[in-house]
Every structure is written in structure tokens, then in C-alpha cells.
Scaffold this motif. Structure first.
Motif, PDB file in Angstrom:
ATOM      1  N   HIS A 124       0.799  -1.426   0.182  1.00 23.52           N
ATOM      2  CA  HIS A 124       0.044  -0.036   0.137  1.00 23.52           C
ATOM      3  C   HIS A 124       0.868   1.303  -0.003  1.00 23.52           C
ATOM      4  N   ALA A 125       2.250   1.098  -0.027  1.00 22.34           N
ATOM      5  CA  ALA A 125       2.916   2.054   0.045  1.00 22.34           C
ATOM      6  C   ALA A 125       2.985   3.191  -1.006  1.00 22.34           C
ATOM      7  N   GLN A 126       2.480   2.861  -2.301  1.00 19.66           N
ATOM      8  CA  GLN A 126       2.207   3.833  -3.339  1.00 19.66           C
ATOM      9  C   GLN A 126       0.895   4.248  -3.270  1.00 19.66           C
ATOM     10  N   LYS A 127       0.213   4.100  -2.529  1.00 15.61           N
ATOM     11  CA  LYS A 127      -1.424   4.392  -2.629  1.00 15.61           C
ATOM     12  C   LYS A 127      -1.433   5.916  -2.230  1.00 15.61           C
ATOM     13  N   CYS A 128      -2.493   6.480  -2.358  1.00 14.44           N
ATOM     14  CA  CYS A 128      -2.848   7.851  -2.063  1.00 14.44           C
ATOM     15  C   CYS A 128      -3.958   7.918  -1.184  1.00 14.44           C
ATOM     16  N   PHE A 129      -3.702   8.622   0.053  1.00 21.79           N
ATOM     17  CA  PHE A 129      -4.826   8.451   0.939  1.00 21.79           C
ATOM     18  C   PHE A 129      -5.329   9.923   1.056  1.00 21.79           C
ATOM     19  N   LEU A 130      -6.883  10.178   0.777  1.00 22.37           N
ATOM     20  CA  LEU A 130      -7.207  11.348   0.697  1.00 22.37           C
ATOM     21  C   LEU A 130      -7.865  11.479   2.242  1.00 22.37           C
ATOM     22  N   ILE A 131      -7.356  12.422   2.909  1.00 22.63           N
ATOM     23  CA  ILE A 131      -7.852  12.786   4.277  1.00 22.63           C
ATOM     24  C   ILE A 131      -8.457  14.053   4.541  1.00 22.63           C
ATOM     25  N   MET A 132      -9.736  13.922   4.679  1.00 24.94           N
ATOM     26  CA  MET A 132     -10.734  14.957   4.653  1.00 24.94           C
ATOM     27  C   MET A 132     -11.293  15.281   6.058  1.00 24.94           C
ATOM     28  N   PRO A 133     -10.936  16.592   6.706  1.00 20.93           N
ATOM     29  CA  PRO A 133     -11.481  16.973   7.838  1.00 20.93           C
ATOM     30  C   PRO A 133     -12.937  17.630   7.241  1.00 20.93           C
ATOM     31  N   THR A 134     -13.778  16.911   7.944  1.00 20.31           N
ATOM     32  CA  THR A 134     -14.997  17.764   7.230  1.00 20.31           C
ATOM     33  C   THR A 134     -15.504  19.123   7.921  1.00 20.31           C
ATOM     34  N   ASP A 135     -14.721  19.475   8.784  1.00 21.81           N
ATOM     35  CA  ASP A 135     -14.841  21.017   9.464  1.00 21.81           C
ATOM     36  C   ASP A 135     -13.877  21.849   9.175  1.00 21.81           C
ATOM     37  N   MET A 136     -13.183  21.360   8.140  1.00 21.34           N
ATOM     38  CA  MET A 136     -12.196  22.467   8.067  1.00 21.34           C
ATOM     39  C   MET A 136     -12.019  22.728   6.317  1.00 21.34           C
ATOM     40  N   PRO A 137     -11.464  23.849   5.756  1.00 21.14           N
ATOM     41  CA  PRO A 137     -11.808  24.281   4.159  1.00 21.14           C
ATOM     42  C   PRO A 137     -10.395  23.805   3.479  1.00 21.14           C
ATOM     43  N   PHE A 138      -9.999  22.624   3.949  1.00 21.86           N
ATOM     44  CA  PHE A 138      -8.823  22.047   2.941  1.00 21.86           C
ATOM     45  C   PHE A 138      -8.966  20.380   3.000  1.00 21.86           C
ATOM     46  N   VAL A 139      -8.376  19.811   2.196  1.00 20.84           N
ATOM     47  CA  VAL A 139      -8.371  18.269   2.319  1.00 20.84           C
ATOM     48  C   VAL A 139      -6.655  18.024   2.083  1.00 20.84           C
ATOM     49  N   LEU A 140      -6.433  16.715   2.639  1.00 27.65           N
ATOM     50  CA  LEU A 140      -4.894  16.437   2.383  1.00 27.65           C
ATOM     51  C   LEU A 140      -4.756  15.179   1.770  1.00 27.65           C
ATOM     52  N   PHE A 141      -3.733  15.082   0.743  1.00 31.40           N
ATOM     53  CA  PHE A 141      -3.577  13.967   0.074  1.00 31.40           C
ATOM     54  C   PHE A 141      -2.291  13.336   0.535  1.00 31.40           C
ATOM     55  N   LEU A 142      -2.089  12.170   1.274  1.00 28.32           N
ATOM     56  CA  LEU A 142      -0.928  11.587   1.697  1.00 28.32           C
ATOM     57  C   LEU A 142      -0.357  10.539   0.578  1.00 28.32           C
ATOM     58  N   ARG A 143       0.740  10.524  -0.059  1.00 30.55           N
ATOM     59  CA  ARG A 143       1.104   9.919  -0.871  1.00 30.55           C
ATOM     60  C   ARG A 143       2.457   9.172  -0.198  1.00 30.55           C
ATOM     61  N   ALA A 144       2.341   8.013   0.285  1.00 21.60           N
ATOM     62  CA  ALA A 144       3.089   7.203   1.163  1.00 21.60           C
ATOM     63  C   ALA A 144       4.229   6.483   0.735  1.00 21.60           C
ATOM     64  N   ASP A 145       4.581   6.997  -0.452  1.00 18.25           N
ATOM     65  CA  ASP A 145       5.923   6.153  -0.988  1.00 18.25           C
ATOM     66  C   ASP A 145       6.899   6.390  -0.161  1.00 18.25           C
ATOM     67  N   PRO A 146       7.587   5.365   0.132  1.00 11.66           N
ATOM     68  CA  PRO A 146       8.740   5.323   1.254  1.00 11.66           C
ATOM     69  C   PRO A 146      10.040   6.239   0.757  1.00 11.66           C
ATOM     70  N   GLN A 147      10.252   6.308  -0.563  1.00  7.77           N
ATOM     71  CA  GLN A 147      11.309   7.021  -1.126  1.00  7.77           C
ATOM     72  C   GLN A 147      11.140   8.761  -1.290  1.00  7.77           C
ATOM     73  N   LYS A 148      10.013   8.903  -1.291  1.00  9.08           N
ATOM     74  CA  LYS A 148       9.347  10.250  -1.374  1.00  9.08           C
ATOM     75  C   LYS A 148       8.038  10.499  -0.950  1.00  9.08           C
ATOM     76  N   PRO A 149       7.900  10.420   0.437  1.00 11.01           N
ATOM     77  CA  PRO A 149       6.582  10.666   0.987  1.00 11.01           C
ATOM     78  C   PRO A 149       6.066  12.057   0.684  1.00 11.01           C
ATOM     79  N   ARG A 150       4.669  12.382   0.608  1.00 11.96           N
ATOM     80  CA  ARG A 150       4.310  13.641   0.358  1.00 11.96           C
ATOM     81  C   ARG A 150       2.863  13.810   1.085  1.00 11.96           C
ATOM     82  N   LEU A 151       2.743  15.006   1.583  1.00 10.79           N
ATOM     83  CA  LEU A 151       1.415  15.309   2.204  1.00 10.79           C
ATOM     84  C   LEU A 151       1.100  16.598   1.472  1.00 10.79           C
ATOM     85  N   LEU A 152      -0.004  16.425   0.628  1.00 13.54           N
ATOM     86  CA  LEU A 152      -0.270  17.640  -0.268  1.00 13.54           C
ATOM     87  C   LEU A 152      -1.387  18.320   0.459  1.00 13.54           C
ATOM     88  N   VAL A 153      -1.758  19.527   0.431  1.00  8.82           N
ATOM     89  CA  VAL A 153      -3.169  20.307   1.041  1.00  8.82           C
ATOM     90  C   VAL A 153      -3.512  20.761  -0.365  1.00  8.82           C
TER      91      VAL A 153
END
Length: 167
Positions: A46-75
Motif C-alpha cells: 500500500h506504500a504507493q497508494k494515495c490517501f485522501l484525508i478529509m477533515p469535514t470541518d476544515m476548508p482543506f483536504v490532504l493527500f498523503l502519498r506514502a511512497d517510502p522514497q518520497k512521501p508527500r502530504l499535499l494540501v
């Protein structure tokens, strides 16, 4: 008072530019990855998968790309990118989950936490977080040194006060 808090939180965070949040989150994810290299490797298939993290009470969402070589957390302001698994709930519940202060199963079955898509990947992420010696939040605070530690202590104190008034 409890019902207005998420709205107030949303209004307070809305003026913060996305690029500023992105800079903060990028520094956090790189610190977590550097200090805990096995967290992303533990995701296995699952390391190459993209997790959408959606705080329902915030005006943004997060995308966690859990690549062990280059993890990214995008807002982003919206869920505009493809994802494999989606985790949504209130910001505070998501925060408590990351800190292992709340049982994910209890939130899921009470419908305060919604999981869509690849649930196996979400379970793998949860297990990886549980396997850490500290919490992601503590690690993220380390990215900012002493100001991060003070900010985290202040945020936790605010949460305690919130709970005291909510009772």
C-alpha cells in the motif's frame, strides 16, 4: 458552543494561504519520514497508494502519498485528485486518531469516521502509525524545534479547555 466551534475553526483557518499550509506540512512529513523511515515501508503493497484525508470541518483536504522514497502530504482546497482510500471525520477526531488517543473502530462504528475505497490500505496505515515509538504529531512538532514543542503544548492545553467547557 460545541456546534459553533468547528465553524469558528473553519473561519480562522480559511484566510491561511494553501501554500503556507503546504510549506508547514511538507516540513512535517519530511521530518516524520526522516525520523521514522520504517513507517512508510511498513505499508508494504500500500506504500504507493494515495490517501485522501478529509477533515469535514476544515476548508482543506490532504493527500498523503506514502511512497517510502518520497512521501508527500499535499494540501488542497478540494478533493480534486484521484485517491485510493478516503478517510473523513472532524479535524479533532482525525487528530486524535493520529495521536492514538481515540479508538478508530469506535469512531468508525459510531459514524464519526468514514472510510471509503481501499480499507485494507487504511488498516495498513493505521498499523504503521501504531508501530511508531512516538506519535506523528510529536514528530511533526519536532520539525519546528522549540517553537513546535511550545505550539503543540499550547494546542493540547486548548483542547483540554475545550473538553472542560463541553462537559
Amino acid at each position: 458552543m460545541i456546534r459553533t466551534t468547528p465553524t469558528l475553526r473553519k473561519l480562522l483557518i480559511r484566510p491561511v494561504p494553501i501554500f503556507a499550509l503546504q510549506l508547514i506540512l511538507s516540513k512535517c512529513i519530511h521530518t516524520v519520514a526522516r525520523n521514522n523511515p520504517r513507517i512508510f515501508a511498513r505499508l508494504g503493497a500500500h506504500a504507493q497508494k494515495c490517501f485522501l484525508i478529509m477533515p469535514t470541518d476544515m476548508p482543506f483536504v490532504l493527500f498523503l502519498r506514502a511512497d517510502p522514497q518520497k512521501p508527500r502530504l499535499l494540501v488542497r482546497r478540494s478533493a480534486s485528485e484521484p485517491w485510493d482510500a478516503k478517510i473523513s471525520g472532524s479535524f479533532m477526531n482525525l487528530l486524535k486518531l493520529v495521536e492514538a488517543r481515540m479508538d478508530g473502530d469506535a469512531l468508525f462504528f459510531s459514524r464519526e469516521l468514514v472510510i471509503e475505497g481501499d480499507t485494507e490500505a487504511v488498516v495498513a496505515l493505521r498499523n504503521a502509525l501504531d508501530d511508531m515509538d512516538s506519535t506523528v504529531i510529536d514528530e511533526a512538532a519536532k520539525a519546528f524545534g522549540r517553537p513546535g514543542a511550545i505550539g503543540l503544548k499550547f494546542a493540547r492545553k486548548l483542547e483540554e479547555l475545550h473538553h472542560a467547557f463541553a462537559k
